[in-house]
Design an enzyme around this catalytic site. Sequence first.
Site, PDB file in Angstrom:
ATOM      1  N   CYS B  95      35.025  54.961  50.330  1.00  0.00           N
ATOM      2  CA  CYS B  95      34.094  53.928  50.803  1.00  0.00           C
ATOM      3  C   CYS B  95      33.897  54.048  52.310  1.00  0.00           C
ATOM      4  O   CYS B  95      32.785  53.918  52.822  1.00  0.00           O
ATOM      5  CB  CYS B  95      34.624  52.547  50.425  1.00  0.00           C
ATOM      6  SG  CYS B  95      33.571  51.189  50.943  1.00  0.00           S
ATOM      7  N   CYS B 188      38.603  46.872  44.807  1.00  0.00           N
ATOM      8  CA  CYS B 188      37.718  45.701  44.757  1.00  0.00           C
ATOM      9  C   CYS B 188      36.830  45.686  43.529  1.00  0.00           C
ATOM     10  O   CYS B 188      36.414  44.636  43.090  1.00  0.00           O
ATOM     11  CB  CYS B 188      36.903  45.581  46.038  1.00  0.00           C
ATOM     12  SG  CYS B 188      35.634  46.848  46.231  1.00  0.00           S
TER      13      CYS B 188
END
Lengths: 421, 367
Positions: B95, B188
């Site tokens: 990410c 997440c």
Amino acid sequence: MPTPIRLFDAAFWTGRRVEDRYRPDRLDAMTYLDHAATTPMLPEALDAYVATARELGNASSLHAPGRYARRRVEESRERIAAALGARPSEVIFTSGGTESDNLAVKGIFWARRAVDPARTRIIASAVEHHAVLDSVEWLVRHEGATVTWLPVDGVGRVEVDALRVALDEYGDEVALATVMWANNEVGTVQPVAELAGLCAGRGVPLHTDAVQAVSQVPVDFAGSGAAALTVTGHKLGGPVGVGALVLGRDVECTPLLHGGGQERDVRSGTLDVPGIVAFATAVEIAVKGRAEYAARVGSIRDALVAGVREAVPGAVLNGDPIDRLPGNAHFSFPGCEGDALLLLLDAQGIACSTGSACSAGVAQPSHVLLAMGADDDRARSSLRFTLGHTSTPGEVDALVAALPAAVERARRAGAVRAARA
Amino acid sequence: MSGGVDSAVAAARAAAAGYDVTGVHLALSRNPQTYRSGARGCCTLEDARDARRAADVIGIPFYVWDMAERFHEDVVDDFVAEYAAGRTPNPCLRCNEKIKFAAVLDRALALGFDAVVTGHHARLGADGLLRRSVDLGKDQSYVLAVLTREQLDHSIFPLGDSTKADVRAEAARRDLAVADKPDSHDICFIADGDTRGFLHGKLGATPGDIVDATTGEVVGTHEGAYAYTVGQRRGLDLRRPAADGRPRYVLSITPVTNTVTVGPAEALEVDRVYGERPVWTGGSVPAADVECEVQLRAHGAPVPATVRVEDGRLVASLHRPARGIAAGQAVVAYRPDPAGDVVLGSATIATTERAGAAGSPASGGTH
Ligand SMILES: Cc1ncc(COP(=O)(O)O)c(C=O)c1O
């Protein structure tokens, strides 16, 4: 912390902190081009609100304070009815446009289906506000409704023939039709009277969401032939949280909110007397001054359109060039993302809108633009500028001055995105 | 601004330092509810609201940027593909590499911003060197080591000189409501923390054998080799105990044959690590062997090593063997420094071997 390398001129940002400069009560110090989202209250409406809020009384009570409050409500009802070409008994006060749209779509659907179980079809334009769109889709998902979406042409105008065809094909199973008076994104005004005439010929009630229309174009309920009409306070100089559904006397509508039955048994809830008085004040002033308003705001809007076109040669005006709300200008800026432009203009103290609905603050490509035949990129590259009663030519100058640099940056960001796609 | 305490304080510090700061919350799911996960994760609607409120308190503009598509392609799909290929990816690192310091940074630069400020716990000082945080327990330099010189030149990490406790105290001082919001530890996009279940949902059941490396015998079955990680001991559910009665660990995963190979703890030991696609944080490829320390997984203990470049790969020869090193994780080289260990570079672990201290041939072969 290190000083980062400055790739681009810092002057664009430095010393321009929008949050530091912003004064919520200083309209004259900002460039507000988002009146379709909400427009400032008219001073008369604000005064009426404050004065009435000091007064006591539940309009449903039988004693003197109650009678007084009720009188203020009924006077307001009469003023709104007179301004909109309706009878007082046809004005049902609600909490605003969203509630009125929900009430009309669901309430008329339920009432018509109760009388004739075959009537489960809804005819709706493809460019409705989400308050209508999502109500229709909810009925499809939960109440067995079927829907015929009326297409629009390239400028967002509903195709009248499509309604004719739908009525011919499904006339006996239609519960209601719903077509907005004017579109909130691209400002296109719909041929409501013509559509209502077709519906009336087949005994089908037409609901029209006139939230953006009232105050900008002539709206006459009786003359339009519509069965129900949505109006809200905060788009025309009244307070937010109060509106009305104008509902023809002979139109059956099942309530959404049950309780005291205050409003013709169609809507329950203690009436918001100050809100209603201020709403009526705003409607009256807006409708009375409409022609002058349209001329004045329309000429500022024309200057805005001309200025934007000159500043950004590739900009495309969306919506009907003639039959549009006088306060609306809606553009696609090829190569840009609307939300990048919005951010950049916001940083310059200019408030506008991408015009489309947000989920968690994320802009989805507008269903209105897509229905008009725009592709995803054009839909995402659009920005809406809407004017209102406080608009000045100076605001147009501010926009036109800021736009080229903002577009250049937004194009750069758009190119970055395109390169990775 | 994730909605957590770190990014809120980072933004507040940058604003206080005189930067013209704009708060950005990344929408990583088109349908935020699907990622809603109580105190876990960082992309629920509630987190977006927390981030917005922090921006209000700091007094900076705030926007939500839609990175859902990019995130899905570059992080979530990559995560699944890596597991399917028998590797163990680090999605936070990916990410950073693809979203925060790529898609977000590129867009920001194009719009006229100069840098991305994040709440990562790492130091990036005036010397341009990326160092571990003073709070070694919270240090995130490992997941930032993948950043190139250019990306780092446009990054600001205001929290590297503070402990997490200091950050929380400062948040409270600044009236940021997120001051005592719990840390998020989980991935997440896996709402319930069940990575195996998530992968099962994406990849389906692909039953195969669990083989003992010593005897070559089939000692169990599995529902999908992707659910295993090198070094894993629990949840193997082996039918037969090992002859010596000692616990067995996952030694390797072979997607082609859909086999999970298990063996004793010492067979997990490796002393040479080959990394692909190296990134040299300083900007230049080291010309000679570098004596340094390497970290081979998030929160792993550093191991002294000699690092060199060979055929474009990073090769780390460990001075003492390490266990349970999974392909797909990053090998990050640090130069020990009293002012904070300095990141020299990183690479994605492709293979490992046991070369042996005395140059004996690789025992376990290439994992
Ligand atoms: C066409 C239209 N219908 C309905 C609404 C909703 O009205 P309200 O904000 O009063 O709920 C709006 C305002 O956003 C609108 O533009």
